[in-house]
Design an enzyme around this catalytic site. Structure first.
Site, short mmCIF file in Angstrom:
data_model
loop_
_atom_site.label_atom_id
_atom_site.label_comp_id
_atom_site.label_asym_id
_atom_site.label_seq_id
_atom_site.Cartn_x
_atom_site.Cartn_y
_atom_site.Cartn_z
N SER A 47 73.76 4.47 50.77
CA SER A 47 72.45 4.64 50.14
C SER A 47 72.46 5.94 49.34
O SER A 47 73.20 6.88 49.68
CB SER A 47 71.35 4.72 51.21
OG SER A 47 70.12 5.11 50.64
N TYR A 78 68.41 8.87 58.81
CA TYR A 78 68.87 7.77 57.95
C TYR A 78 69.83 8.31 56.89
O TYR A 78 70.94 7.80 56.71
CB TYR A 78 67.69 7.08 57.28
CG TYR A 78 68.09 5.90 56.43
CD1 TYR A 78 68.29 4.64 56.99
CD2 TYR A 78 68.29 6.04 55.06
CE1 TYR A 78 68.68 3.56 56.21
CE2 TYR A 78 68.67 4.98 54.27
CZ TYR A 78 68.86 3.74 54.84
OH TYR A 78 69.26 2.68 54.07
#
Length: 259
Positions: free
Chosen positions: A146, A156
């Site tokens: 990501s 994350y």
């Protein structure tokens, strides 16, 4: 596509029933790849498998497994590591989820599940794949990271930073031995990801959104070229470049919450 070519190419895709994973499955099937589809929901797996088999000369296996559970991860590891009757020649580590709240507000159990799925699962599946890929001197590993991995973005972002770093190192280490490893770093993509987090998409400018089909098409192009890191589209390449130069406090304040 001849049967001999089809039988030599088998891709295993995790998180295959929706979004980026499903699009990888569709585009690979369209290119003649046989597939092993992995996700928790057997009914959705069977539905996608039927769709992919229709009108295409491809074989599709389904493997229902929860990669956060040791039993589920063991089952997928076993399939990835197997050299017979057919070995997996491409592994796509796509399964993932996000947490809506900040680190201190989430339960430590939820944070552990996040770490298990985003780091432990791709690490173990990559290790299993390398056993047979290096022996055959051929194989491809695709890890979905990501743009959050380039920014200070909680656990994350930290997990995706691990994916980026691991993939860079692995591509350097194993490409000369016939195995390429690519981390794909998307931004905001129209999938179920934000809906499952119950996070509104309203505040995200329209130009930042990508559709899964475009993302996967660009990613597979970079995978074929053997790139270690794929950042699809110029707009996200620019964002990643700026994130490397701006002060980290500023980057953190505006950190992207995309896939």
């Amino acid at each position: 596509m001849t049967a001999s070519v089809s039988s030599s190419r088998l891709a295993l895709v995790t998180g295959a029933t929706a979004g980026i994973g499903a699009e990888f499955a569709r585009q690979l099937a369209g290119d003649g790849w046989d597939l092993v589809l992995v996700a928790r929901d057997l009914q959705r797996l069977e539905s996608l498998a039927a769709e992919l088999r229709a009108g295409r000369a491809v074989q599709v296996e389904v493997l229902a497994a929860d990669l956060v559970s040791r039993e589920g991860l063991d089952a997928v590891e076993t399939r990835v590591a197997a050299s017979a009757p057919r070995r997996v020649t491409m592994l796509v580590n796509n399964a993932g989820f996000g947490l809506r709240e900040s680190f201190e507000q989430n339960s430590v159990e939820d944070e552990q599940r996040l770490l298990d799925l985003l780091v432990t699962a791709p690490m173990r599946l990559s290790h299993a794949a390398l056993d047979q890929m290096l022996a055959a001197r051929a194989g491809t590993i695709v890890n979905i990271a990501s743009v959050a991995g380039f920014t200070p973005r909680g656990t994350y972002g930290a997990a995706k930073a691990w994916v980026l770093s691991f993939s860079r190192w692995a591509n350097i280490s194993y490409r000369s031995r016939g195995v390429s490893v690519t981390a794909v770093a998307p931004g905001f993509v129209h999938t179920e990801f934000h809906d499952r987090m119950e996070v509104s998409k309203a505040g995200v400018p329209g130009f930042l959104w990508l559709d899964a089909a475009t993302l996967v098409r660009l990613a597979l192009r970079d995978v074929k070229r053997g790139k270690a890191i794929s950042v699809p589209t110029v707009r996200y390449k620019v964002i990643v470049w700026f994130s490397g130069w701006l002060p980290k406090r500023i980057v953190a304040a505006g950190a992207l919450r995309g896939r």
